[in-house]
Design an enzyme around this catalytic site. Structure first.
Site, PDB file in Angstrom:
ATOM      1  N   SER A 136       0.852  -1.194   0.000  1.00 23.26           N
ATOM      2  CA  SER A 136       0.000   0.000   0.000  1.00 23.26           C
ATOM      3  C   SER A 136       0.880   1.234   0.000  1.00 23.26           C
ATOM      4  O   SER A 136       1.994   1.221   0.550  1.00 23.26           O
ATOM      5  CB  SER A 136      -0.907   0.014   1.233  1.00 23.26           C
ATOM      6  OG  SER A 136      -1.591   1.253   1.339  1.00 23.26           O
ATOM      7  N   TYR A 165      -1.969  -0.390  10.406  1.00 20.04           N
ATOM      8  CA  TYR A 165      -2.063  -0.764   8.991  1.00 20.04           C
ATOM      9  C   TYR A 165      -0.823  -0.289   8.239  1.00 20.04           C
ATOM     10  O   TYR A 165      -0.214  -1.048   7.476  1.00 20.04           O
ATOM     11  CB  TYR A 165      -3.321  -0.166   8.378  1.00 20.04           C
ATOM     12  CG  TYR A 165      -3.487  -0.469   6.905  1.00 20.04           C
ATOM     13  CD1 TYR A 165      -4.004  -1.693   6.483  1.00 20.04           C
ATOM     14  CD2 TYR A 165      -3.131   0.462   5.938  1.00 20.04           C
ATOM     15  CE1 TYR A 165      -4.151  -1.985   5.136  1.00 20.04           C
ATOM     16  CE2 TYR A 165      -3.282   0.187   4.587  1.00 20.04           C
ATOM     17  CZ  TYR A 165      -3.790  -1.039   4.182  1.00 20.04           C
ATOM     18  OH  TYR A 165      -3.934  -1.310   2.847  1.00 20.04           O
TER      19      TYR A 165
END
Length: 299
Positions: free
Chosen positions: A155, A168
């Site tokens: 990501s 995250y």
């Protein structure tokens, strides 16, 4: 195991090969599985915790011309991964492994619960790709009869800091470091037929990040666009792809500017630091570990 010194100039294709996709029940995982089937893969192995979603994806994969092999796997469990991998080994060495599964917690760090939030996020987002890859890597390394690929979905959150997604972001930073290090190890040891691509997208409109907004000049990517970009990067054997271009710009500026200067540019001008302020997630979606709706979502 000795190095093979195979530069593998033959073009990569999944045609006639075996593809495994984690998180295949929905979203981008489903799209990667369908892409593999439509490009001629003989077998597409589907892993997820969502049995109903797996059944739906399997039907579509079969209709697209590939044989679907379905396995319900809790990717938070190293034992479950090992057991499923041993079963999948009967299909032969993987042509393509797509480590796609992931969850997100949209909360301030001190609102994370140790087991449900921190450990589960790291287990699924970071450790599961490592354990899954480790299970299939020896066979992929040993069989140089065709080019092979590993596509790790990280990501853009793994390249810049962001409030309300600390764990995250940490999980994806770890994936990027591991994935690119693996790429270099394979290159150095002469396994030219096996290439690793790390895909780092910004927010994607799968529902996983419902409520989040993209930074300045960075609209949410469509799942189809994200999958197409990642797929083409893997086919080309590209080491890393950060998309869209503005996400790449953020990484560059963060590396060049002093921390406080970047805080101003990234936080105040690009608005990165407020992108998760209205995050809700996908209510009612099945999540690894059965977490509450709106708190954890599969990609």
């Amino acid at each position: 195991m000795s190095a093979l010194n195979n530069s593998s100039i033959e073009p990569f294709t999944v045609a006639g090969g075996v593809v495994l996709v984690t998180g295949a029940a929905m979203g981008m995982g489903r799209l990667y599985a369908l892409r593999a089937a439509r490009e001629g893969a003989a077998v597409v192995i589907l892993w997820d915790v969502d049995a109903d979603g797996l059944a739906r994806t399997a039907a579509e994969v079969t209709e697209a011309g590939a044989r679907a092999v379905v396995r319900r796997v809790d990717l938070a469990s190293r034992e479950a991964i090992a057991e499923a991998a041993a079963e999948a080994a009967a299909e032969g060495p993987l042509t393509l492994l797509v480590n796609n599964a992931g969850i997100v917690r949209g909360a301030l760090f001190w609102d994370h619960e140790p087991a449900r939030d921190i450990a589960l996020t790291m287990d699924i987002n970071t450790l599961a790709p490592m354990y899954t890859t480790l299970a299939f890597l020896p066979a992929m390394m040993a069989d140089s009869g065709r080019p092979r690929r590993i596509l790790n979905i990280a990501s853009a959150a793994g390249t810049v800091s962001n409030p309300r997604m600390s764990v995250y972001a940490a999980s994806k930073w770890a994936v990027i470091g591991w994935s690119d290090s693996l790429r270099l190890e394979l290159e150095q040891q002469g396994y030219g037929h096996l290439k690793v691509t790390t895909f780092c997208p910004s927010y994607i409109s799968t529902g996983m990040f419902a409520g989040a907004r993209g930074p300045l000049f960075t609209p949410l990517m469509s799942p189809d666009d994200a999958v197409d970009r990642a797929w083409r990067a893997a086919v080309q054997g590209r080491p890393q792809l950060i998309a869209p271009a503005t996400a790449q710009l953020g990484k560059v500026l963060r590396g060049l500017l002093p921390v406080r200067a970047w805080d101003f540019v990234g936080g105040k001008i690009f608005g990165i630091y407020t992108t998760m302020d209205k995050f809700t997630g996908r209510p009612g979606a099945p999540a690894q570990g059965g977490a509450a709706a709106g708190k954890a979502e599969t990609r």
